[in-house]
Design a protein around this motif. Sequence first.
Motif, PDB file in Angstrom:
ATOM      1  N   TYR A 176       0.828  -1.203   0.000  1.00  0.00           N
ATOM      2  CA  TYR A 176       0.000   0.000   0.000  1.00  0.00           C
ATOM      3  C   TYR A 176       0.867   1.259   0.000  1.00  0.00           C
ATOM      4  O   TYR A 176       0.580   2.232  -0.715  1.00  0.00           O
ATOM      5  CB  TYR A 176      -0.913  -0.041   1.219  1.00  0.00           C
ATOM      6  N   ARG A 177       1.926   1.248   0.775  1.00  0.00           N
ATOM      7  CA  ARG A 177       2.813   2.410   0.833  1.00  0.00           C
ATOM      8  C   ARG A 177       3.555   2.625  -0.482  1.00  0.00           C
ATOM      9  O   ARG A 177       3.900   3.754  -0.832  1.00  0.00           O
ATOM     10  CB  ARG A 177       3.811   2.243   1.986  1.00  0.00           C
ATOM     11  N   VAL A 216       2.371   2.076  -3.498  1.00  0.00           N
ATOM     12  CA  VAL A 216       1.510   2.548  -4.596  1.00  0.00           C
ATOM     13  C   VAL A 216       0.738   3.820  -4.247  1.00  0.00           C
ATOM     14  O   VAL A 216      -0.079   4.283  -5.047  1.00  0.00           O
ATOM     15  CB  VAL A 216       0.513   1.442  -5.013  1.00  0.00           C
ATOM     16  N   THR A 217       0.979   4.382  -3.064  1.00  0.00           N
ATOM     17  CA  THR A 217       0.289   5.607  -2.660  1.00  0.00           C
ATOM     18  C   THR A 217       1.300   6.656  -2.223  1.00  0.00           C
ATOM     19  O   THR A 217       2.432   6.337  -1.853  1.00  0.00           O
ATOM     20  CB  THR A 217      -0.685   5.345  -1.497  1.00  0.00           C
ATOM     21  N   THR A 218       0.875   7.892  -2.238  1.00  0.00           N
ATOM     22  CA  THR A 218       1.698   8.994  -1.756  1.00  0.00           C
ATOM     23  C   THR A 218       1.312   9.306  -0.305  1.00  0.00           C
ATOM     24  O   THR A 218       0.221   8.923   0.146  1.00  0.00           O
ATOM     25  CB  THR A 218       1.483  10.247  -2.602  1.00  0.00           C
ATOM     26  N   MET A 271      -2.104  10.958  -0.159  1.00  0.00           N
ATOM     27  CA  MET A 271      -3.221  10.037  -0.360  1.00  0.00           C
ATOM     28  C   MET A 271      -3.504   9.247   0.912  1.00  0.00           C
ATOM     29  O   MET A 271      -4.667   9.088   1.304  1.00  0.00           O
ATOM     30  CB  MET A 271      -2.908   9.087  -1.520  1.00  0.00           C
ATOM     31  N   ARG A 272      -2.446   8.777   1.544  1.00  0.00           N
ATOM     32  CA  ARG A 272      -2.631   7.989   2.765  1.00  0.00           C
ATOM     33  C   ARG A 272      -3.232   8.847   3.878  1.00  0.00           C
ATOM     34  O   ARG A 272      -4.073   8.378   4.652  1.00  0.00           O
ATOM     35  CB  ARG A 272      -1.301   7.380   3.207  1.00  0.00           C
ATOM     36  N   VAL A 301      -7.005   9.209   3.241  1.00  0.00           N
ATOM     37  CA  VAL A 301      -7.734   7.986   3.580  1.00  0.00           C
ATOM     38  C   VAL A 301      -7.909   7.880   5.094  1.00  0.00           C
ATOM     39  O   VAL A 301      -9.008   7.570   5.594  1.00  0.00           O
ATOM     40  CB  VAL A 301      -6.999   6.744   3.034  1.00  0.00           C
ATOM     41  N   LEU A 330      -9.549  -1.558   3.361  1.00  0.00           N
ATOM     42  CA  LEU A 330      -8.687  -0.417   3.064  1.00  0.00           C
ATOM     43  C   LEU A 330      -8.266   0.291   4.336  1.00  0.00           C
ATOM     44  O   LEU A 330      -7.107   0.700   4.480  1.00  0.00           O
ATOM     45  CB  LEU A 330      -9.417   0.557   2.133  1.00  0.00           C
ATOM     46  N   SER A 371      -4.527   0.755   5.715  1.00  0.00           N
ATOM     47  CA  SER A 371      -4.054   2.115   5.927  1.00  0.00           C
ATOM     48  C   SER A 371      -3.490   2.293   7.329  1.00  0.00           C
ATOM     49  O   SER A 371      -2.406   2.876   7.513  1.00  0.00           O
ATOM     50  CB  SER A 371      -5.210   3.100   5.705  1.00  0.00           C
ATOM     51  N   SER A 392      -0.182   0.485   7.777  1.00  0.00           N
ATOM     52  CA  SER A 392       0.937   1.146   7.103  1.00  0.00           C
ATOM     53  C   SER A 392       1.532   2.252   7.957  1.00  0.00           C
ATOM     54  O   SER A 392       2.727   2.549   7.863  1.00  0.00           O
ATOM     55  CB  SER A 392       0.481   1.712   5.756  1.00  0.00           C
TER      56      SER A 392
END
Length: 279
Positions: free
Chosen positions: A62-63, A65-67, A70-71, A74, A194, A198, A201
Amino acid sequence: MFPPLRSLLPRRGLALLAAVLLAGCAIAPPRTDDPLQKVNRKVYAFNDTLDKAVLRPAAVGYRKVTTPGMRRSVNNFFTNIELPVTVANNLLQARPSQALGNTGRFFINLTIGVGGLFDPATKMGLPLQTTDFGITLARWGVPDGDFVMLPLLGPSTVRDMWRYPVDGYFFDPLSLIAQNHGFNFGEYYLPQVLYVISMRSQLIDAEGFLQTAYDPYAFLRDAYRQRRLYMLYDGNPPAEVIEKMQGVDQPGFDPDELLEQQKQWEQQHATSKPAPAKD
């Protein structure tokens, strides 16, 4: 109705780690008040194994593929959508001013914060202050009971474990939606999956604290108790309460002696010690 899936994240959290630091550096006495320790350690090992096999790899992916932005959005969304749980328990605790403040925070972030993706309420002087049914019971005098390590759910006490069915079934917005709508393919769980990923992470950067602890199980157990104490007293527990919990109020307190006793106690009662997690 089962507890919300996001509750199934083992509570190896930043909040627990921070609570240990907030509570000071005094050495706690040997925890002879953990009669279920043998079983608890086995459950802890199970949760840790599950985390290493499933949750942590998913969080690492998850980390990747996301910035960070974004995290953060969420996390803001799910934090805000859970506020009705806090508001309901504020009312059960007979604290109308806190309920009003948290209601205001919820609607400000829901509207100005674009559905909760942003957190303008904090900048407007409405900080996040969560509570739950376990704290509600504590405020009405219910003792916490024995410490228990729950499968999948993580650390709790006999009192605090009631927050899962009560908050999850009666107050949680996502749970209420699921109760009143038909889902043919488990769509209800997708946002909660999700959320769990999140939250997990966010803990990766803090893993070193737990990995370097003398006894990760004891560290997590005592950190949980301290965190709950701080929640009960709104982040400012009386000094005498902290001292009693840590054992420093006893006559002839000797931190070196207590540290040695702590090591001896844990060595005698530990059945296993999970290996540190690896990337």
